[in-house]
Design a protein around this motif. Structure first.
Motif: not given
Length: 226
Positions: A14-35
């Motif tokens: 998935x490469x729709x954002x710069x690295x920093x923005x994409x990582x924020x989005x991934x962490x957001x999705x990850x934490x929604x799954x985990x918590x």
């Protein structure tokens, strides 16, 4: 299931954002799954964000999450990126607590009078070289907030923050628990699944095709003509 343990965030498909923005989005999705009960919100405004990438929806805010992308081929470490955040907070929180809010409005959730902050999560895409490195990072963050808490009564609560440093190891180690998330970000889906996207433009296109209003009419005459 594919082995994701060798993957770094740089390897994402998935490469729709710069690295920093994409990582924020991934962490957001990850934490929604985990918590799933955490109800975190990602700040999307550009520019100064008050050192807050994600926060919970509670009013007042009880948790702040900061995300820092570190590329696999860069020399930067988690401690270096935390150092940047530390200087940012040190330069803004004491003046804000003292009443100088010019250009510092987005830092208000850090103040006792404006929030109910109790947890700080620092997430990085770097791999922890050792347990000592992880322990040192947590101690550095805790000691900073303890020192900062002495600078103004509106910062006293920072001494008691629960600090959660998370490295890429912690995220990728949960791949088996959240396979859909990691397949979507890093690929590795079963053979043939990708052909759906090629045939219909995207997985969403295939879903639209399956909806009745998009299915072509197949008459009896057409069937007999086959």
């Amino acid at each position: 299931m594919p082995d994701f343990t060798h993957k770094r965030f740089d390897d994402r498909i998935l490469d729709r954002e710069d690295d920093g923005g994409a990582f924020e989005r991934f962490v957001d999705e990850f934490l929604r799954q985990q918590e799933p009960d955490a109800a975190l919100v990602r700040g999307l405004a550009k520019g100064r964000d008050g050192a807050i990438d994600l926060s919970d929806q509670d009013a007042p805010i009880t948790r702040i999450v900061e995300c820092k992308f570190i590329g696999a081929n860069t020399e930067g470490k988690a401690a270096d990126r935390w150092g940047e955040v530390r200087r940012n907070l040190e330069n803004n929180l004491p003046p804000l607590a003292a009443g100088d809010d010019k250009g510092r409005g987005k830092y208000r959730p850090w103040l006792r009078s404006q929030g109910n902050l109790s947890t700080y999560t620092f997430v990085t895409s770097a791999i922890a070289a050792s347990t000592d490195e992880r322990t040192a990072l947590q101690r550095s963050i805790e000691e900073f907030f303890a020192e900062l808490s002495n600078k103004h009564p509106d910062l006293n609560h920072l001494r008691h923050l629960k600090v959660e440093p998370r490295y890429w190891d912690d995220l990728i180690g949960k791949a088996a628990s959240f396979p859909q998330l990691f397949h979507r970000w890093f690929g590795g889906l079963p053979y043939g699944y990708g052909d759906i996207a090629l045939s219909f433009g995207s997985e969403a296109g295939f879903k639209r095709f399956l909806e009745s209003r998009h299915l072509p009419y197949f008459s009896r005459d057409a069937y007999l003509a086959e």
